[in-house]
Design a protein around this motif. Structure first.
Motif, PDB file in Angstrom:
ATOM      1  N   VAL A   1      -3.647 -11.251  -8.948  1.00  0.00           N
ATOM      2  CA  VAL A   1      -4.923 -11.071  -8.966  1.00  0.00           C
ATOM      3  C   VAL A   1      -5.752 -11.311  -9.688  1.00  0.00           C
ATOM      4  CG1 VAL A   1      -6.536  -9.000  -9.733  1.00  0.00           C
ATOM      5  CG2 VAL A   1      -3.689  -8.352  -9.194  1.00  0.00           C
ATOM      6  N   LEU A   2      -5.444 -12.685 -10.292  1.00  0.00           N
ATOM      7  CA  LEU A   2      -6.468 -13.316 -11.294  1.00  0.00           C
ATOM      8  C   LEU A   2      -6.567 -14.300  -9.607  1.00  0.00           C
ATOM      9  CD1 LEU A   2      -7.962 -13.978 -13.926  1.00  0.00           C
ATOM     10  CD2 LEU A   2      -5.765 -15.841 -13.893  1.00  0.00           C
ATOM     11  N   PHE A   3      -5.373 -14.608  -9.111  1.00  0.00           N
ATOM     12  CA  PHE A   3      -5.637 -15.693  -8.060  1.00  0.00           C
ATOM     13  C   PHE A   3      -6.935 -15.684  -6.857  1.00  0.00           C
ATOM     14  CE2 PHE A   3      -4.048 -17.244  -4.332  1.00  0.00           C
ATOM     15  CZ  PHE A   3      -4.493 -18.610  -4.640  1.00  0.00           C
ATOM     16  N   LEU A   4      -7.058 -14.347  -6.565  1.00  0.00           N
ATOM     17  CA  LEU A   4      -7.800 -13.233  -5.762  1.00  0.00           C
ATOM     18  C   LEU A   4      -9.071 -13.876  -6.681  1.00  0.00           C
ATOM     19  CD1 LEU A   4      -5.836 -10.740  -3.813  1.00  0.00           C
ATOM     20  CD2 LEU A   4      -6.344 -13.530  -3.179  1.00  0.00           C
ATOM     21  N   VAL A   5      -9.207 -13.239  -7.704  1.00  0.00           N
ATOM     22  CA  VAL A   5     -11.250 -13.226  -8.084  1.00  0.00           C
ATOM     23  C   VAL A   5     -11.168 -14.414  -8.200  1.00  0.00           C
ATOM     24  CG1 VAL A   5     -11.235 -12.702  -9.917  1.00  0.00           C
ATOM     25  CG2 VAL A   5      -9.979 -11.034  -9.527  1.00  0.00           C
ATOM     26  N   VAL A   6     -10.219 -15.420  -8.730  1.00  0.00           N
ATOM     27  CA  VAL A   6     -11.125 -16.290  -8.835  1.00  0.00           C
ATOM     28  C   VAL A   6     -11.547 -17.370  -8.021  1.00  0.00           C
ATOM     29  CG1 VAL A   6     -10.364 -18.911  -9.553  1.00  0.00           C
ATOM     30  CG2 VAL A   6      -9.913 -16.773 -11.164  1.00  0.00           C
ATOM     31  N   TRP A   7     -10.876 -17.434  -7.319  1.00  0.00           N
ATOM     32  CA  TRP A   7     -11.002 -17.448  -5.481  1.00  0.00           C
ATOM     33  C   TRP A   7     -12.048 -16.829  -4.419  1.00  0.00           C
ATOM     34  CZ3 TRP A   7      -6.968 -16.084  -0.377  1.00  0.00           C
ATOM     35  CH2 TRP A   7      -7.665 -16.507   0.356  1.00  0.00           C
ATOM     36  N   GLU A   8     -12.283 -15.671  -4.485  1.00  0.00           N
ATOM     37  CA  GLU A   8     -13.694 -15.008  -4.501  1.00  0.00           C
ATOM     38  C   GLU A   8     -14.840 -15.459  -5.291  1.00  0.00           C
ATOM     39  OE1 GLU A   8     -13.767 -12.283  -2.353  1.00  0.00           O
ATOM     40  OE2 GLU A   8     -15.179 -12.533  -1.884  1.00  0.00           O
ATOM     41  N   LEU A   9     -14.768 -15.283  -6.381  1.00  0.00           N
ATOM     42  CA  LEU A   9     -15.797 -16.054  -7.056  1.00  0.00           C
ATOM     43  C   LEU A   9     -16.369 -16.985  -6.462  1.00  0.00           C
ATOM     44  CD1 LEU A   9     -14.812 -14.909 -11.043  1.00  0.00           C
ATOM     45  CD2 LEU A   9     -16.374 -13.467  -9.032  1.00  0.00           C
ATOM     46  N   VAL A  10     -15.127 -18.462  -6.659  1.00  0.00           N
ATOM     47  CA  VAL A  10     -15.520 -19.353  -6.087  1.00  0.00           C
ATOM     48  C   VAL A  10     -16.053 -19.176  -5.471  1.00  0.00           C
ATOM     49  CG1 VAL A  10     -14.598 -21.940  -5.673  1.00  0.00           C
ATOM     50  CG2 VAL A  10     -14.195 -21.003  -7.377  1.00  0.00           C
ATOM     51  N   SER A  11     -15.825 -19.441  -4.100  1.00  0.00           N
ATOM     52  CA  SER A  11     -16.586 -18.654  -2.695  1.00  0.00           C
ATOM     53  C   SER A  11     -17.637 -18.096  -2.497  1.00  0.00           C
ATOM     54  CB  SER A  11     -15.845 -18.399  -1.575  1.00  0.00           C
ATOM     55  OG  SER A  11     -13.678 -18.925  -1.491  1.00  0.00           O
ATOM     56  N   VAL A  12     -18.025 -17.275  -3.595  1.00  0.00           N
ATOM     57  CA  VAL A  12     -19.422 -16.282  -3.307  1.00  0.00           C
ATOM     58  C   VAL A  12     -20.377 -16.975  -4.222  1.00  0.00           C
ATOM     59  CG1 VAL A  12     -21.333 -14.289  -3.567  1.00  0.00           C
ATOM     60  CG2 VAL A  12     -18.218 -14.183  -2.972  1.00  0.00           C
ATOM     61  N   TYR A  13     -20.228 -17.959  -4.676  1.00  0.00           N
ATOM     62  CA  TYR A  13     -20.971 -18.477  -6.335  1.00  0.00           C
ATOM     63  C   TYR A  13     -21.227 -19.970  -5.915  1.00  0.00           C
ATOM     64  CZ  TYR A  13     -21.465 -13.955  -8.499  1.00  0.00           C
ATOM     65  OH  TYR A  13     -22.179 -12.746  -8.143  1.00  0.00           O
ATOM     66  N   GLY A  14     -20.104 -20.660  -5.060  1.00  0.00           N
ATOM     67  CA  GLY A  14     -19.610 -22.338  -4.904  1.00  0.00           C
ATOM     68  C   GLY A  14     -20.575 -22.392  -3.698  1.00  0.00           C
ATOM     69  N   THR A  15     -21.168 -21.627  -3.317  1.00  0.00           N
ATOM     70  CA  THR A  15     -22.326 -21.622  -2.018  1.00  0.00           C
ATOM     71  C   THR A  15     -24.095 -22.586  -2.983  1.00  0.00           C
ATOM     72  OG1 THR A  15     -22.994 -20.212  -1.957  1.00  0.00           O
ATOM     73  CG2 THR A  15     -21.140 -20.026  -0.560  1.00  0.00           C
ATOM     74  N   ARG A  16     -23.643 -21.899  -4.423  1.00  0.00           N
ATOM     75  CA  ARG A  16     -24.760 -22.316  -4.635  1.00  0.00           C
ATOM     76  C   ARG A  16     -25.291 -23.812  -4.958  1.00  0.00           C
ATOM     77  NH1 ARG A  16     -25.966 -17.724  -9.096  1.00  0.00           N
ATOM     78  NH2 ARG A  16     -25.903 -15.174  -7.836  1.00  0.00           N
ATOM     79  N   ILE A  17     -23.770 -24.223  -5.114  1.00  0.00           N
ATOM     80  CA  ILE A  17     -23.380 -25.014  -5.487  1.00  0.00           C
ATOM     81  C   ILE A  17     -23.569 -26.279  -3.905  1.00  0.00           C
ATOM     82  CG2 ILE A  17     -22.834 -27.191  -6.373  1.00  0.00           C
ATOM     83  CD1 ILE A  17     -21.403 -24.998  -8.422  1.00  0.00           C
ATOM     84  N   ASP A  18     -22.614 -25.844  -3.883  1.00  0.00           N
ATOM     85  CA  ASP A  18     -22.698 -27.129  -2.179  1.00  0.00           C
ATOM     86  C   ASP A  18     -22.916 -26.109  -1.172  1.00  0.00           C
ATOM     87  OD1 ASP A  18     -21.552 -28.131   0.008  1.00  0.00           O
ATOM     88  OD2 ASP A  18     -19.964 -28.761  -0.769  1.00  0.00           O
ATOM     89  N   PRO A  19     -23.150 -25.743  -0.005  1.00  0.00           N
ATOM     90  CA  PRO A  19     -23.508 -25.035   0.573  1.00  0.00           C
ATOM     91  C   PRO A  19     -22.518 -24.273   1.824  1.00  0.00           C
ATOM     92  CG  PRO A  19     -25.600 -25.996   0.177  1.00  0.00           C
ATOM     93  CD  PRO A  19     -24.544 -26.723   0.052  1.00  0.00           C
ATOM     94  N   ASP A  20     -21.944 -25.070   1.840  1.00  0.00           N
ATOM     95  CA  ASP A  20     -21.171 -26.112   2.728  1.00  0.00           C
ATOM     96  C   ASP A  20     -19.884 -24.876   3.069  1.00  0.00           C
ATOM     97  OD1 ASP A  20     -22.385 -26.724   4.593  1.00  0.00           O
ATOM     98  OD2 ASP A  20     -21.895 -28.959   4.476  1.00  0.00           O
ATOM     99  N   LEU A  21     -19.963 -23.973   1.199  1.00  0.00           N
ATOM    100  CA  LEU A  21     -18.429 -23.658   0.429  1.00  0.00           C
ATOM    101  C   LEU A  21     -18.516 -22.819   1.022  1.00  0.00           C
ATOM    102  CD1 LEU A  21     -16.520 -24.942  -1.571  1.00  0.00           C
ATOM    103  CD2 LEU A  21     -16.953 -22.751  -3.125  1.00  0.00           C
ATOM    104  N   GLY A  22     -18.757 -22.124   2.195  1.00  0.00           N
ATOM    105  CA  GLY A  22     -18.770 -19.786   2.240  1.00  0.00           C
ATOM    106  C   GLY A  22     -18.121 -20.983   4.016  1.00  0.00           C
TER     107      GLY A  22
END
Lengths: 315, 260
Positions: A74-95
């Protein structure tokens, strides 16, 4: 894992009881056990058992303790979700580089509605089951015969050992030439992948039958086919099933690889198609499905093994 | 025991085994003896004296290099139910429950189903396992497994029961209990028994006659009769004297003939 969790829950559940009861469990065991004719009375035994057996844990806590070990997933999925969603602010390609779990789920819903998903799943399952079925039908008798007769084994071994190291994927170009692009070609590739583990495990099973069981059978009058059916086959069964499990696992991997290269349908085809469309969410969905279906197939296989061999308690 | 009623005849049997390096080893040399009908005959000796080889020859698992083994007038050439074997490690079929294990030989003999049931129930009761018919071998203790194995061997009504150190894997209490049980069964339903053991006490407690084997090369050194009524008490002075005699003899000879 579950037993450890259960034991922990039980210990935790008992601790408050000792404080609640003013006499406490320690006093109860110190008191003399009522005896009759030198043995504890049945009532006394029942009372001790009642005290030692833990009180029933509430249903919701039992359910919780059964899934508690999934916290890391569950933790893995949550971290993955957060990285994918909020990571686009740093790198727009991440989505696109790493679609979020929720994106993958919505891709699944979308493809399900377009009647693409189930078609591809069933195409893949059909191929793998057909191929592993054929590998079992041919491989088990061949392996058992090799295990039972050293002379037969010596004859077949060189041929088998020469073909075995050739990876199934190396067969793809030739098999396309033979069968064309379609089910037959992919089934052939999976068959090659699953065949060898099935043969080798069946052979080991028949070869390593306990000599004393064979002698017991002989001295009780069993001969030939009867000895084979009542002693060799059941003794080899655990190994045969191991071969089928390994064959199914390797076959599943070979299927996807085969479909990636050339196929009109299937999960591998879906992934490859998504690659040309630049749909990384579909790609990830295909990968996740391959993992989950592989897990389900192995689970079903284990259930079949458990039901077929009630006497066998190997893990 | 008069020899005219002898049922098992072992006539000048020698057996050569080969080591892994291919060297020939003389496992048995000129073994000769006969066993009478319904006699309880034990074979004792130190490990490596060839007693298991001898049993394998009697069972038909191996062939003698020279000499003959007969049951009645029939030459022993292959294993068969008329010489059912009880093994040290039980050798029960793990995939059959108690009932099906006991029925195994009956099925191979093509005994009709209803008769199978009656025979199996009789022998399961005889070894004291009524109520355990549906259990699998792994659910039973060592002593219970060996009782199933004895019932399975008796059920086919063999002319000779071959027992290869049947109680060696059991703890002392279970072992003594099983010896008493075996004697009870044997007295209720007499049968020729050839019993291999390394325990002299066990042999003296059970047998009509005891063949003492010496090692390297395996051979029969002496055959002793035990003419005391059963049940026998090993603390009885005559018994103790006999046991001491045999043990002393074995101690001397086992080491005397052993090459370094």
């Amino acid at each position: 894992m579950t037993t450890a969790a259960g034991a922990a829950a039980r210990v935790g559940g008992r601790a408050p009881d000792r404080h609640a009861d003013p006499r406490g469990s320690i006093h109860a065991t110190e008191a003399a056990i009522p005896m009759a004719n030198g043995d504890p009375t049945p009532q006394a035994i029942a009372a001790i058992v009642a005290e030692l057996v833990p009180r029933p844990v509430p249903r919701w806590r039992r359910a919780l303790s059964r899934v508690a070990h999934l916290w890391l997933l569950v933790l893995f999925l949550v971290v993955w979700e957060l990285v994918s969603v909020y990571g686009t602010r740093i790198d727009p390609d991440l989505g696109v580089m790493l679609p979020a779990p929720t994106t993958v789920i919505s891709a699944a819903v979308e493809l399900l509605h377009r009647h693409v998903l189930l078609t591809n799943i069933f195409a893949s399952l059909y191929r793998v089951l057909l191929a592993v079925g054929a590998a079992t039908a041919l491989g088990v008798p061949l392996g058992l015969a090799m295990g039972w007769s050293p002379r037969f084994r010596r004859a077949v071994d060189p041929l088998l050992e020469f073909v075995r190291p050739i990876p199934p994927l190396a067969w793809i170009p030739l098999s396309i030439l033979w069968f064309g692009i379609g089910n037959a070609q992919i089934v052939y590739i999976i068959f090659l992948a699953a065949f060898f583990p099935v043969v080798l495990n069946s052979m080991a099973g028949a070869r390593d039958v306990d000599a004393y069981l064979v002698r017991a059978g002989l001295s009780l009058g069993a001969r030939g086919g009867e000895l084979f059916r009542t002693v060799v086959l059941p003794a080899a069964l655990p190994q045969i099933f191991t071969g089928m499990r390994v064959g199914l696992g390797i076959g599943w991997m070979a299927l996807v690889a085969g479909e990636l290269i050339a196929a009109p349908s299937g999960l591998g085809y879906m992934i490859n198609n998504a690659r040309t469309l630049f749909r990384s969410d579909y790609i990830l969905l295909g990968m996740v499905l391959i993992g989950v279906l592989g897990l389900i197939l192995d689970f079903l296989m284990r259930q079949i093994i458990r039901l077929t061999m009630p006497w066998y308690h190997g893990k | 025991m008069s020899t005219n009623s002898s049922q098992v005849k072992v006539d000048r049997v020698s057996k050569v085994h080969y080591s892994l390096q291919g060297e020939p080893l003389l496992a048995l040399v000129d073994v000769t003896f006969s066993v009478a009908n319904n006699e309880f005959f034990s074979i004792v000796g130190p490990s490596g004296c060839g007693k298991t080889t001898l049993l394998n020859l009697l069972a038909g698992f191996e062939e003698p290099t020279r000499g003959e083994l007969c049951i009645g007038s029939e030459l022993i050439t292959a294993p068969g139910w008329e010489r059912a074997v009880v093994f040290q490690e039980y050798a029960l079929f793990p995939w059959y429950n108690v009932y099906d294990n006991v029925c195994y030989g009956l099925k191979r003999k093509r005994v009709p189903e209803t008769e199978q049931r009656a025979i199996a129930e009789h022998y399961i009761a005889l070894v004291g396992l009524r109520g355990f018919e549906k259990r699998y071998p792994r659910e039973l203790s060592g002593g219970m497994r060996q009782r199933v194995s004895i019932a399975r061997a008796l059920a086919v009504n063999p002319s000779v029961l071959l027992m290869d150190e049947p109680f060696a894997a059991l703890d002392i209490q279970t072992r003594e209990y099983m010896q008493d049980e075996l004697l009870k069964i044997w007295e209720r339903e007499p049968k020729t028994v050839i019993f291999i053991t390394h325990s002299i006490d066990e042999a003296i407690k059970l047998s009509d006659r005891i063949a003492i084997m010496a090692p390297r090369p395996g051979r029969i050194a002496e055959i002793k009769s035990v003419e005391l009524p059963r049940p026998r008490n090993l603390a009885d002075p005559t018994m103790a004297e006999l046991a001491r005699e045999v043990k002393n003899w074995l101690r001397q000879h086992a080491f005397e003939t052993a090459p370094a």
